[in-house]
Design an enzyme around this catalytic site. Structure first.
Site, short mmCIF file in Angstrom:
data_model
loop_
_atom_site.label_atom_id
_atom_site.label_comp_id
_atom_site.label_asym_id
_atom_site.label_seq_id
_atom_site.Cartn_x
_atom_site.Cartn_y
_atom_site.Cartn_z
N GLU A 46 2.38 -0.97 4.46
CA GLU A 46 2.14 0.40 4.03
C GLU A 46 3.47 1.11 3.81
O GLU A 46 4.34 1.09 4.69
CB GLU A 46 1.35 1.19 5.10
CG GLU A 46 -0.08 0.72 5.30
CD GLU A 46 -1.07 1.30 4.30
OE1 GLU A 46 -0.64 2.02 3.37
OE2 GLU A 46 -2.28 1.04 4.47
N HIS A 89 -2.36 -2.92 -3.54
CA HIS A 89 -3.77 -2.73 -3.17
C HIS A 89 -4.61 -2.50 -4.43
O HIS A 89 -5.75 -2.96 -4.54
CB HIS A 89 -3.89 -1.56 -2.20
CG HIS A 89 -5.13 -1.57 -1.37
ND1 HIS A 89 -5.48 -0.54 -0.55
CD2 HIS A 89 -6.12 -2.50 -1.25
CE1 HIS A 89 -6.63 -0.83 0.05
NE2 HIS A 89 -7.04 -2.01 -0.35
N HIS A 94 0.84 -1.20 0.00
CA HIS A 94 0.00 0.00 0.00
C HIS A 94 0.88 1.25 0.00
O HIS A 94 2.06 1.20 0.35
CB HIS A 94 -0.84 0.08 1.29
CG HIS A 94 -1.76 -1.06 1.53
ND1 HIS A 94 -3.10 -0.98 1.25
CD2 HIS A 94 -1.54 -2.28 2.06
CE1 HIS A 94 -3.69 -2.12 1.60
NE2 HIS A 94 -2.76 -2.92 2.09
N ASP A 129 -3.48 2.71 -4.86
CA ASP A 129 -2.17 2.64 -4.23
C ASP A 129 -1.52 1.27 -4.42
O ASP A 129 -2.24 0.28 -4.56
CB ASP A 129 -2.27 3.01 -2.73
CG ASP A 129 -3.14 2.04 -1.94
OD1 ASP A 129 -4.32 1.84 -2.31
OD2 ASP A 129 -2.64 1.45 -0.97
ZN LIG Z 1 -4.08 0.67 0.38
#
Ligand SMILES: [Zn+2]
Length: 216
Positions: A150, A189, A68, A199
């Protein structure tokens, strides 16, 4: 306040990234990580507990990694807001965008900041809440069986060299701990929720990641 517990750094998440000296890990680019399949913890990494997690379905182990991109507010880097979001401590009155996401309860297993610093919010043995409605190779509910990573960033801004380095080494440790996961089981993602998510965006260089993973 930082304190060392069982060789790992724990800290007050409300102070995350401001008052915590986690520089003792040295340059992130040189870090070698290890993952315990039993505890689901990666070391060395700052451990910051997110309440936004629950058990995976019985018998399910990680078999997918989802990449992400996130920044709060979008395009702003370096603040403590992502950690605050993942720990339900974000001040939603502090910015109009934060007001829009009021009530959102999300998390990821790992966050890699712009400088390559790695923080774990959820053990890999638990289910983090990062994918939402999603599907990978015909299998839905990716949160059940994935690890969410992330990267601090946004779709159109090049990710930092140090983030690629940390991501590469973290993935190597994950592949070692969970041998069914290879580079073919690393998706964006945008790939598992294409109608909703973009993303980590076109700025993320997948070929660079693959080339790095294939280096010995
Ligand atoms: Zn995401």
């Amino acid at each position: 306040m930082c304190s060392l517990v069982r060789g790992m750094v724990y800290y007050d998440c409300s102070l995350a990234f401001r008052q915590c000296d986690i520089g003792s890990f040295g340059e992130p680019m040189q870090t070698h990580f290890t993952v315990s399949p039993d505890t689901g913890l990666i070391e060395p990494a700052a451990q910051c507990h997110s309440p936004n997690q629950d058990a995976r379905p019985p018998g399910i182990r990680p078999e997918l990694v989802v990449i992400h991109g996130i920044s709060l507010p979008p395009g702003d880097f370096g603040g403590p807001e992502i950690a605050a979001l993942f720990t339900n401590t974000l001040d939603h009155d502090a910015h109009p965008y934060f007001d829009e996401i009021r009530g959102l309860e999300v998390s990821a297993h790992l966050l890699i900041q712009r400088d390559g610093t790695l923080t774990q919010f959820v053990p890999f043995s638990m289910r983090a809440w990062h994918a939402g409605e999603s599907c990978f190779r015909g299998k839905q509910c990716c949160n059940d069986y994935s690890i969410g990573i992330e990267l601090e960033g946004e779709d159109e801004t090049a990710y930092d060299d140090r983030q690629y380095a940390t991501l590469r080494e973290a993935l190597r440790a994950i592949f070692h701990a969970y041998p069914t996961i290879t580079a073919r089981e690393v998706a964006g993602h945008c790939d598992i929720a294409p109608a909703r998510k973009t993303d980590p965006g076109p700025a993320f260089d997948w070929l660079r990641l693959y080339d790095g993973l294939s280096e010995s």
